[in-house]
Design a protein around this motif. Structure first.
Motif, PDB file in Angstrom:
ATOM      1  N   LEU A 310       0.769  -1.260  -0.096  1.00  0.00           N
ATOM      2  CA  LEU A 310      -0.074   0.025  -0.132  1.00  0.00           C
ATOM      3  C   LEU A 310       0.836   1.232   0.139  1.00  0.00           C
ATOM      4  O   LEU A 310       2.062   1.331   0.605  1.00  0.00           O
ATOM      5  CB  LEU A 310      -0.981  -0.096   1.349  1.00  0.00           C
ATOM      6  N   ASP A 311       0.315   2.365  -0.755  1.00  0.00           N
ATOM      7  CA  ASP A 311       1.008   3.550  -0.706  1.00  0.00           C
ATOM      8  C   ASP A 311       0.563   4.446   0.635  1.00  0.00           C
ATOM      9  O   ASP A 311      -0.266   4.022   1.263  1.00  0.00           O
ATOM     10  CB  ASP A 311       0.703   4.592  -1.939  1.00  0.00           C
ATOM     11  N   ASP A 312       1.359   5.524   0.958  1.00  0.00           N
ATOM     12  CA  ASP A 312       0.866   6.398   1.898  1.00  0.00           C
ATOM     13  C   ASP A 312      -0.301   7.226   1.277  1.00  0.00           C
ATOM     14  O   ASP A 312      -0.175   7.803   0.131  1.00  0.00           O
ATOM     15  CB  ASP A 312       2.043   7.239   2.175  1.00  0.00           C
ATOM     16  N   TYR A 313      -1.187   7.750   2.112  1.00  0.00           N
ATOM     17  CA  TYR A 313      -2.404   8.569   1.386  1.00  0.00           C
ATOM     18  C   TYR A 313      -2.395  10.118   2.046  1.00  0.00           C
ATOM     19  O   TYR A 313      -3.192  10.919   1.896  1.00  0.00           O
ATOM     20  CB  TYR A 313      -3.776   7.970   1.951  1.00  0.00           C
ATOM     21  N   TYR A 314      -1.300  10.479   2.778  1.00  0.00           N
ATOM     22  CA  TYR A 314      -1.027  11.773   3.175  1.00  0.00           C
ATOM     23  C   TYR A 314      -0.055  12.459   2.241  1.00  0.00           C
ATOM     24  O   TYR A 314       0.580  11.882   1.263  1.00  0.00           O
ATOM     25  CB  TYR A 314      -0.513  11.876   4.647  1.00  0.00           C
ATOM     26  N   ASP A 315      -0.091  14.075   2.301  1.00  0.00           N
ATOM     27  CA  ASP A 315       0.626  14.675   1.383  1.00  0.00           C
ATOM     28  C   ASP A 315       1.931  14.793   1.918  1.00  0.00           C
ATOM     29  O   ASP A 315       2.292  15.356   2.915  1.00  0.00           O
ATOM     30  CB  ASP A 315       0.085  16.026   1.168  1.00  0.00           C
ATOM     31  N   TYR A 316       2.933  14.316   1.184  1.00  0.00           N
ATOM     32  CA  TYR A 316       4.317  14.470   1.783  1.00  0.00           C
ATOM     33  C   TYR A 316       4.804  16.125   1.872  1.00  0.00           C
ATOM     34  O   TYR A 316       5.778  16.112   2.541  1.00  0.00           O
ATOM     35  CB  TYR A 316       5.330  13.782   0.892  1.00  0.00           C
ATOM     36  N   TYR A 317       4.424  16.686   0.906  1.00  0.00           N
ATOM     37  CA  TYR A 317       5.181  18.019   0.726  1.00  0.00           C
ATOM     38  C   TYR A 317       3.884  19.152   0.521  1.00  0.00           C
ATOM     39  O   TYR A 317       3.526  18.904  -0.732  1.00  0.00           O
ATOM     40  CB  TYR A 317       6.264  18.068  -0.273  1.00  0.00           C
ATOM     41  N   SER A 428       7.537  11.152  -9.825  1.00  0.00           N
ATOM     42  CA  SER A 428       7.085  12.282  -8.671  1.00  0.00           C
ATOM     43  C   SER A 428       8.759  12.405  -7.981  1.00  0.00           C
ATOM     44  O   SER A 428       9.493  11.673  -7.534  1.00  0.00           O
ATOM     45  CB  SER A 428       6.236  11.583  -7.713  1.00  0.00           C
ATOM     46  N   GLU A 429       8.726  13.910  -7.488  1.00  0.00           N
ATOM     47  CA  GLU A 429      10.091  14.057  -6.907  1.00  0.00           C
ATOM     48  C   GLU A 429       9.997  13.393  -5.438  1.00  0.00           C
ATOM     49  O   GLU A 429      10.922  13.176  -4.817  1.00  0.00           O
ATOM     50  CB  GLU A 429      10.099  15.569  -6.928  1.00  0.00           C
ATOM     51  N   TYR A 430       8.609  13.351  -5.066  1.00  0.00           N
ATOM     52  CA  TYR A 430       8.290  13.180  -3.476  1.00  0.00           C
ATOM     53  C   TYR A 430       7.919  11.865  -3.243  1.00  0.00           C
ATOM     54  O   TYR A 430       8.068  11.155  -2.070  1.00  0.00           O
ATOM     55  CB  TYR A 430       7.598  14.153  -2.830  1.00  0.00           C
ATOM     56  N   TYR A 431       7.055  11.412  -4.342  1.00  0.00           N
ATOM     57  CA  TYR A 431       6.483  10.014  -3.995  1.00  0.00           C
ATOM     58  C   TYR A 431       6.409   9.077  -4.988  1.00  0.00           C
ATOM     59  O   TYR A 431       5.348   9.219  -5.855  1.00  0.00           O
ATOM     60  CB  TYR A 431       5.052  10.290  -3.468  1.00  0.00           C
ATOM     61  N   PRO A 432       7.311   8.392  -5.510  1.00  0.00           N
ATOM     62  CA  PRO A 432       7.453   7.671  -6.853  1.00  0.00           C
ATOM     63  C   PRO A 432       6.159   6.325  -6.610  1.00  0.00           C
ATOM     64  O   PRO A 432       6.322   5.944  -5.185  1.00  0.00           O
ATOM     65  CB  PRO A 432       8.736   6.977  -7.035  1.00  0.00           C
ATOM     66  N   SER A 433       5.597   6.109  -7.503  1.00  0.00           N
ATOM     67  CA  SER A 433       4.379   5.028  -7.381  1.00  0.00           C
ATOM     68  C   SER A 433       4.016   4.302  -8.603  1.00  0.00           C
ATOM     69  O   SER A 433       4.687   4.700  -9.687  1.00  0.00           O
ATOM     70  CB  SER A 433       3.135   5.802  -6.781  1.00  0.00           C
ATOM     71  N   ILE A 434       3.489   3.492  -8.580  1.00  0.00           N
ATOM     72  CA  ILE A 434       2.908   2.516  -9.488  1.00  0.00           C
ATOM     73  C   ILE A 434       1.930   2.996 -10.304  1.00  0.00           C
ATOM     74  O   ILE A 434       1.512   2.832 -11.210  1.00  0.00           O
ATOM     75  CB  ILE A 434       2.503   1.228  -9.287  1.00  0.00           C
ATOM     76  N   TYR A 435       1.333   4.182  -9.792  1.00  0.00           N
ATOM     77  CA  TYR A 435      -0.057   4.843 -10.179  1.00  0.00           C
ATOM     78  C   TYR A 435       0.265   6.009 -10.781  1.00  0.00           C
ATOM     79  O   TYR A 435       1.177   6.491 -10.514  1.00  0.00           O
ATOM     80  CB  TYR A 435      -0.910   4.897  -9.040  1.00  0.00           C
ATOM     81  N   THR A 436      -0.588   6.517 -11.636  1.00  0.00           N
ATOM     82  CA  THR A 436      -0.596   7.737 -12.395  1.00  0.00           C
ATOM     83  C   THR A 436      -0.558   8.789 -11.409  1.00  0.00           C
ATOM     84  O   THR A 436       0.094   9.794 -11.678  1.00  0.00           O
ATOM     85  CB  THR A 436      -1.927   7.823 -13.403  1.00  0.00           C
ATOM     86  N   TYR A 437      -1.395   8.742 -10.447  1.00  0.00           N
ATOM     87  CA  TYR A 437      -1.683   9.758  -9.307  1.00  0.00           C
ATOM     88  C   TYR A 437      -1.376   9.513  -8.094  1.00  0.00           C
ATOM     89  O   TYR A 437      -1.372   7.973  -7.708  1.00  0.00           O
ATOM     90  CB  TYR A 437      -3.103  10.487  -9.510  1.00  0.00           C
ATOM     91  N   ASN A 438      -0.850  10.470  -7.231  1.00  0.00           N
ATOM     92  CA  ASN A 438      -0.645  10.149  -5.830  1.00  0.00           C
ATOM     93  C   ASN A 438      -1.267  11.119  -5.059  1.00  0.00           C
ATOM     94  O   ASN A 438      -2.040  11.914  -5.483  1.00  0.00           O
ATOM     95  CB  ASN A 438       0.821  10.147  -5.359  1.00  0.00           C
ATOM     96  N   ASN A 439      -1.178  11.145  -3.506  1.00  0.00           N
ATOM     97  CA  ASN A 439      -1.790  12.109  -2.946  1.00  0.00           C
ATOM     98  C   ASN A 439      -0.887  13.122  -2.353  1.00  0.00           C
ATOM     99  O   ASN A 439      -0.914  14.017  -1.334  1.00  0.00           O
ATOM    100  CB  ASN A 439      -2.339  11.412  -1.620  1.00  0.00           C
ATOM    101  N   THR A 440       0.197  13.328  -3.135  1.00  0.00           N
ATOM    102  CA  THR A 440       1.289  14.496  -2.817  1.00  0.00           C
ATOM    103  C   THR A 440       1.451  15.493  -3.927  1.00  0.00           C
ATOM    104  O   THR A 440       1.216  16.566  -3.633  1.00  0.00           O
ATOM    105  CB  THR A 440       2.757  13.619  -2.601  1.00  0.00           C
ATOM    106  N   ASP A 441       1.953  15.042  -4.998  1.00  0.00           N
ATOM    107  CA  ASP A 441       2.338  16.060  -6.072  1.00  0.00           C
ATOM    108  C   ASP A 441       1.999  15.920  -7.580  1.00  0.00           C
ATOM    109  O   ASP A 441       2.569  16.034  -8.377  1.00  0.00           O
ATOM    110  CB  ASP A 441       3.746  16.394  -5.996  1.00  0.00           C
ATOM    111  N   THR A 442       0.678  15.220  -7.635  1.00  0.00           N
ATOM    112  CA  THR A 442      -0.034  14.978  -9.035  1.00  0.00           C
ATOM    113  C   THR A 442      -1.251  15.709  -9.056  1.00  0.00           C
ATOM    114  O   THR A 442      -1.590  16.276  -8.149  1.00  0.00           O
ATOM    115  CB  THR A 442      -0.260  13.621  -9.128  1.00  0.00           C
ATOM    116  N   GLU A 443      -1.646  16.022 -10.317  1.00  0.00           N
ATOM    117  CA  GLU A 443      -2.690  16.912 -10.607  1.00  0.00           C
ATOM    118  C   GLU A 443      -4.164  16.485 -10.067  1.00  0.00           C
ATOM    119  O   GLU A 443      -4.771  17.387  -9.362  1.00  0.00           O
ATOM    120  CB  GLU A 443      -2.859  17.072 -12.096  1.00  0.00           C
ATOM    121  N   PHE A 444      -4.266  15.214  -9.877  1.00  0.00           N
ATOM    122  CA  PHE A 444      -5.259  14.575  -9.202  1.00  0.00           C
ATOM    123  C   PHE A 444      -5.014  13.613  -8.071  1.00  0.00           C
ATOM    124  O   PHE A 444      -3.511  13.114  -8.178  1.00  0.00           O
ATOM    125  CB  PHE A 444      -6.213  13.886 -10.191  1.00  0.00           C
TER     126      PHE A 444
END
Length: 509
Positions: A310-317, A428-444
Motif C-alpha cells: 500500500l501507498d501513503d495517503y497523506y501529502d508528503y510536501y 514524482s519528486e516526492y512520491y514515486p508510485s505505480i499509479y498515475t496519481y498520488n496524494n502528494t504532487d500530482t494533478e489529481f
C-alpha cells in the motif's frame, strides 16, 4: 561491513521504497498524528463532537420516494468468520468473463489483478499465515539497559492479543482488518549490538546504504541460529519481511533515524536459499511516545501496510503546485495511523470483493468494518480495479475505528471515495508510485473521500457523512466530474440506514 552495491534498482522498483519521513514543512500537529494518537482534540475535532450530539444516527424510515426505474435489492453479505488456516494467496489470473444474474444486480468480479500482481516483487503475503523477523538493535554508544523488558514489550506489540495492548498489536490488527484472512506473526530476536556507533551508520547513510549494511550485519550474525527459509511463506526466494527496531531516538532532521519501509540494496546475498528484500526501519521510541498507550504498535502497523503493497495517503510536501493535502484528512491507517484500512486498500489486498455497479439499481450494504461490503461505481467495468471510480461504504465508529472515533467520524453514515488507480509509474519528486496519481504532487489524487459539505477542509467532520435523504449528483455535487472533465451522470441517494445496513439507490441518468 558489506560495502559493494551489486545492483541498481530500476525505476519500476522505486515505488516500493516507501518512506514515512515527514518533511520539515509539515505542521507539528501532522507529525503528532503520525507518531501517535494526539493527546488533545483540536478545534475541528471538537466541532465534530458537537455535531455528533445533534445528529440522529439511527433512522428506520425513508425520507423521500424513489423515482428510478424498477430495481432489485441485493441482500447484505458478510465476510466469513475469522480463520487462521488460510494458506494461499488470492487468485490473480485475469479472466475475461464477468457475469451477473440479471440486469438489476451488481457484478461480482473475479480474476482481476491485485496490487502485488502489479509490483515487481511481492512483500508480505496478504493472505495466510506468514511469519516475519524482528531484530531489536542497539549500538555501542546507545545501549538498551532493560533487554528483557524491551523484548517482552516487542512480543506484545507484534504478537499480543487485543487485551494485552491498549490499541492493537500487529497480529490482532491485521487479523481483524483482513476479516481473518491474514494471520501475521513475528519472531523476535535481540538485543543485538551493532558493530559500530549509531553516528557511524548516520554518516555512512549520506553516501551509502548503511541501513542495508546493518541488515546484512544482523542477518549474518544470526545465520547459525535462524533458518531463514522459514520466512519465505510464498516461496519466491525472498524473506517476506524484516523489521529493524533500533535504540536511537528518531530525528526529524535525519534521513536515517525515522520510520520507513524500504528494500535491501544488495543482490545475491543468500541465507538458507533465500535473500533479504523488504524491511522496516523503526525507532523504539515509536512504541513508547504515546502517553495514552503504554505500548503503541501503530507505526509498525502502518509500515506493514507498505510491506503488503500500500501507498501513503497523506501529502508528503504541501509546497508543491498541487498542494494535495486533505485527501483522506487522516481517516486511515495509511494516512495518520488511525482506524481501519479503507475499502480501496482492502480491495487492492484481496480482502474484499466489491459490488461493481454500472447501471441503475438499489443495493444494501452492511457496515464495512464488519462485513467488507463496498460498492464500486463506474461507467463501465473493464475487469480491473486499476481504474477511476467511486467507492461507497457504510462507515461505523466500531471495531478498529472505535478507539479513534473522535479523530475519525464519531457517527455512522455512508462514506464515498473518489479513486483514480490507473497505472502509470508516476515520475514524482516526492512520491514515486505505480499509479498515475498520488496524494502528494500530482494533478489529481489517488484517493480522496468526498466531503458532503462541499468544502476544502483538512479535518474530519461528521457533517461530511451521507445520511438518509442525501443525494449525490442531485442536490449535492450536481456538477461532479471525472478526472477527464466529463460529468458523473449518476445520482446516488441514501434511502435507509439502521444498525445492520445502508440502502443505496443508484440512478444512471
Amino acid at each position: 561491513m558489506k560495502k559493494i552495491l551489486t545492483f541498481l534498482l530500476m525505476f519500476s522498483m522505486t515505488f516500493l521504497l516507501i518512506s514515512c519521513d515527514f518533511l520539515d514543512s509539515l505542521t507539528s500537529s501532522t507529525t503528532e498524528a503520525i507518531t501517535g494518537v494526539p493527546t488533545t482534540i483540536n478545534e475541528d475535532t471538537e466541532s465534530s463532537i458537537e455535531t455528533t450530539i445533534e445528529v440522529t444516527t439511527i433512522v428506520d424510515t425513508t425520507t423521500e420516494e424513489v423515482t428510478t426505474t424498477e430495481v432489485t435489492t441485493i441482500p447484505v453479505t458478510t465476510v466469513p468468520e475469522t480463520t487462521t488456516e488460510a494458506t494461499t494467496q488470492p487468485t490473480t489470473e485475469t479472466t475475461s468473463e464477468t457475469t451477473t444474474q440479471n440486469t438489476n444486480e451488481p457484478i461480482i468480479p473475479t480474476g482481476y489483478n491485485l496490487v502485488q500482481d502489479e509490483t515487481y516483487w511481492d512483500g508480505i503475503p496478504t493472505i495466510g499465515t506468514p511469519k516475519v523477523l524482528v531484530f531489536v538493535v542497539d549500538f555501542p554508544d546507545s545501549q538498551i539497559q532493560n533487554d528483557a523488558e524491551v523484548l517482552s514489550d516487542m512480543e506484545i506489540a507484534f504478537n499480543g492479543s487485543d487485551t494485552e495492548i491498549d490499541y492493537e498489536s500487529l497480529n490482532s490488527y491485521y487479523l481483524k482488518s483482513s476479516y481473518g484472512q491474514l494471520d501475521l506473526t513475528a519472531d523476535i530476536f535481540g538485543v543485538y549490538t551493532a558493530d559500530y556507533n549509531a553516528s557511524y551508520y548516520e554518516q555512512q547513510y549520506e553516501t551509502e546504504y548503511s541501513d542495508s549494511d546493518l541488515v546484512y550485519e544482523i542477518v549474518e550474525a544470526y545465520s547459525t541460529q535462524i533458518d531463514y527459509s522459514n520466512y519465505d511463506y510464498d516461496n519466491d526466494g525472498m524473506i517476506d519481511g524484516i523489521y529493524i527496531i533500533y535504540n536511537k531516538s528518531y530525528d526529524f532532521d535525519s534521513e536515517i533515524w525515522w520510520a520507513y519501509q524500504t528494500i535491501y540494496m544488495y543482490n545475491g546475498d543468500e541465507f538458507n536459499g533465500v535473500e533479504p528484500l523488504f524491511f522496516t526501519w523503526c525507532s523504539l521510541d515509536f512504541f513508547y511516545d504515546n502517553p495514552s498507550e503504554e505500548i503503541d504498535a501503530r507505526t509498525v502497523i502502518h509500515e506493514t501496510g507498505h510491506m503488503l503493497g500500500l501507498d501513503d495517503y497523506y501529502d508528503y510536501y504541501e509546497g508543491d503546485i498541487y498542494n494535495n493535502s486533505g485527501g483522506l484528512d487522516g481517516i486511515d491507517m495509511m494516512d495518520s495511523t488511525m482506524g481501519d484500512h479503507n475499502p480501496f486498500s482492502k480491495i487492492l489486498l484481496g480482502w474484499v470483493t466489491p459490488y461493481v455497479v454500472e447501471q441503475s439499481m438499489t443495493v444494501d450494504i452492511a457496515p464495512f468494518i464488519e462485513a467488507g461490503n463496498v460498492i464500486l461505481l463506474i461507467d463501465e467495468w473493464n475487469d480491473t480495479i486499476f481504474d477511476e471510480y467511486i467507492l461507497i461504504s457504510f462507515y461505523t465508529p466500531t471495531g478498529l475505528n472505535e478507539a479513534d472515533r473522535y479523530y475519525l467520524f464519531s457517527n455512522p453514515g455512508v462514506v464515498m471515495f473518489h479513486v483514480d488507480a490507473r497505472l502509470g509509474n508516476t515520475t514524482s519528486e516526492y512520491y514515486p508510485s505505480i499509479y498515475t496519481y498520488n496524494n502528494t504532487d500530482t494533478e489529481f489524487m489517488l484517493i480522496k473521500y468526498i466531503e458532503k459539505s462541499i468544502q476544502t477542509s483538512t479535518s474530519v467532520n461528521n457533517a461530511d457523512l451521507f445520511l438518509i435523504g442525501d443525494s449525490f449528483g442531485d442536490v449535492i455535487y450536481s456538477d461532479y466530474t471525472w478526472h477527464d472533465g466529463s460529468y458523473v451522470a449518476i445520482i446516488i441517494t441514501i434511502e435507509y440506514i439502521d444498525d445492520e445496513k445502508a440502502t443505496i439507490n443508484i440512478d444512471f441518468n
